[in-house]
Design a protein around this motif. Structure first.
Motif, PDB file in Angstrom:
ATOM      1  N   ARG A 394       2.566   5.413  -0.233  1.00 50.52           N
ATOM      2  CA  ARG A 394       1.943   4.082  -0.383  1.00 50.52           C
ATOM      3  C   ARG A 394       2.700   3.036   0.417  1.00 50.52           C
ATOM      4  N   SER A 395       4.019   3.063   0.347  1.00 51.52           N
ATOM      5  CA  SER A 395       4.821   2.086   1.091  1.00 51.52           C
ATOM      6  C   SER A 395       4.690   2.308   2.591  1.00 51.52           C
ATOM      7  N   GLU A 398       1.244   0.776   3.393  1.00 50.19           N
ATOM      8  CA  GLU A 398       1.032  -0.653   3.193  1.00 50.19           C
ATOM      9  C   GLU A 398       2.133  -1.521   3.785  1.00 50.19           C
TER      10      GLU A 398
END
Length: 547
Positions: A394-395, A398
């Motif tokens: 996710r990091s 995003e």
């Protein structure tokens, strides 16, 4: 204290006697005997020697020369022309060689050897064995007369207990000699089930236990771990003990100062035991104090000795000391050299660990560890390249995908403590990336990262290889701009994070090294108004210069 008591009583008696001189306070001049004062303050030389030849449990085989070992060493220590010891106590009779009797003798010695400068020798010639304690840990034991073959932990004298009593001595000049072994042969006997278990383990039983010796204490063993301590019929002694006694006659005085110290006597016995057994028995030493050897076993220092080079550090075990191109001794050990400028080398086979020119004078004792510390720079500056990445998907989607970066790392070894290091690093990365927010849609942006960290790793060193690992704290600054042309609509993130670091250093030359470093950090960032805990990592490799 007992020696000072008569002097103190004389002082009190003199003060209590009425004075006819009329001096204020009734004090009279008191003349003390200088010889009595010197005797009261003179360091004492004490020895406790244990020889155990027979055992209550018939499964422990008898030993032929253990009692003779203790008496022969005792005679050498008591001899005014050799040891000149004030007190030598020998425990060889049946009632003296039980576990409790030996512990009581050690505790009595603790009361008597109450001064830091007392010289204390504790010697054991007996069987050694191994057994598992109540926690299932494999421990070493000395077989006392009343030790039960089937209940070793409860009835024999454990090495842990012996070391605890030995370390409790007030003396800072103490020496423990173990003419025993735990190999299953020679002066050792193991239970059958344990011997079968150990025979199935590679590398000579299991990892050699290194006992911690307190400052200024010395632990000498008649053989190395996993080897056999032997008695010999032609010598009529334990082999190591025979040559240890031989060294007290003066043969071991390698620097010619008139005294035989503990390390000189051990080195003399070690070399001759190794030669006598054709390499099958290698006496070992565990010595914490580096510098002057304070334990004089025989003679007295009557003149300044020749310079000495020495090391008893386990890391240098197996290296050869060369002086001016000539082989002098295998380590651990020491050698006396002629004063002046000398070329000192440490080698193993064809590999040269250290070569250095040093100036040594009469009376110098130079630890080889000091030469190595001076020969090898303890600072290095490395230029590294690698990758920066957030740990979770996710990091990476995003915030920032995996990106290349360059780093500069400064390492200080043995700071702030021995075998620790201080590690400072700075890393930088910049470029263009794109976020994949929805399938088939890309949002380009420009990024810049800057991180700075400090770590306190522990160092494991072996010849040219150093491994390090420890805690790290780092600050991370991340800037993103989604309008690449105008560099506007920027976002900035800054966080300080805890984590860990680890790496490997390979010294390829006197100054050049290759280094890899990796770290994992935990942090908390706010993205689009939402906070999230993330981890980020970095992995670098490159070359460094030692200075």
């Amino acid at each position: 204290m007992r020696r000072l008591l008569p002097i103190l009583l004389a002082c009190l008696a003199a003060c209590a006697t009425p004075s006819s001189s009329g001096e204020k306070g009734g004090l009279v001049p008191l003349k003390l005997d200088e010889a009595s004062l010197s005797s009261a303050y003179k360091p004492r030389r004490m020895a406790l020697l244990v020889g155990i030849a027979s055992f209550d449990d018939p499964r422990w085989k008898g030993l032929r020369y253990t009692v003779k070992d203790a008496h022969d060493l005792g005679a050498a220590l008591k001899d005014p022309a050799r040891g000149g010891f004030d007190q030598v106590r020998m425990l060889t009779r049946r009632e003296e060689t039980t576990r409790e009797a030996i512990l009581a003798a050690l505790r009595q010695l603790k009361k008597e050897a109450s001064r830091p400068d007392d010289v204390v020798v504790v010697y054991f010639s007996a069987h050694g064995t191994l057994a598992r304690d109540a926690k299932g840990e494999l421990r070493r034991y000395l077989v006392t007369r009343d030790a039960a073959y089937r209940d070793i932990p409860q009835t024999a004298l454990s090495m842990d207990t012996l070391k605890e009593e030995f370390d409790g001595l007030a003396s800072r000049r103490r020496m423990l000699v173990l003419a025993t072994c735990h190999s299953g042969s020679g002066k050792s006997l193991l239970p059958k089930e344990l011997k079968a278990e150990l025979e199935g383990i590679k590398s000579g039983f299991y990892a050699r236990p290194l006992e911690e010796s307190s400052r200024a204490s010395m632990v000498f063993a008649a053989c190395d771990w996993g080897e056999t301590a032997r008695e010999d019929e032609s010598l009529r002694n334990d082999i190591y003990t025979h040559f240890l006694i031989d060294g007290l006659s003066g043969a071991a005085d390698r620097n010619g100062d008139g005294a035989v110290t503990a390390t000189e006597a051990h080195d003399h016995a070690r070399r001759r035991t190794f030669a006598f057994t054709e390499g099958r028995q290698r006496p070992s030493a565990e010595i914490m104090e580096v510098g002057a050897d304070p334990v004089v076993l025989s003679g007295s220092i009557t003149r300044t000795g020749r310079p000495e080079l020495f090391s008893y550090n386990p890391r240098l075990d197996g290296f050869t000391l060369k002086v001016d191109g000539e082989e002098r001794t295998d380590l651990p050990g020491g050698a006396a050299v002629a004063p002046g400028k000398r070329t000192v080398e440490l080698t193993k086979g064809d590999a040269v660990l250290m070569r250095r020119d040093v100036e040594v004078g009469q009376g110098d004792r130079l630890p080889l560890e000091r030469l190595m510390a001076e020969a090898f720079p303890r600072r290095s500056l490395s230029l590294l390249g690698g990758m920066f990445s957030f740990a979770d998907a996710r990091s990476r989607a995003e915030l920032l995908p995996m990106s290349p970066e360059v780093a500069l790392s400064l390492r200080l070894e043995d700071q702030p403590l021995q075998d620790f290091g201080l590690l400072f690093d700075v890393a930088f990365s910049t470029g263009d990336r794109a976020l994949q927010l929805t399938p088939g849609s890309e949002v380009p942006f420009r990024y810049t990262t800057l991180s700075a960290g400090v770590a306190l790793p522990y160092l494991w060193r072996w010849e040219r290889l150093t491994l390090f690992a420890g805690p790290r704290v780092a600050g991370l600054h991340l800037r993103r701009s989604f309008d690449i042309e105008a560099a506007v609509n920027g976002q900035r993130f800054f966080t300080v994070s805890p984590g860990v670091v680890g790496g490997i250093v390979w010294r390829v030359g006197e100054r050049l090294e290759l280094m890899t470093q990796a770290q994992f950090m935990l942090t908390y960032v706010v993205v689009d108004g939402q906070g999230q805990a993330v981890g980020f990592t970095g992995g670098w490799a490159g070359a460094g210069y030692r200075f």
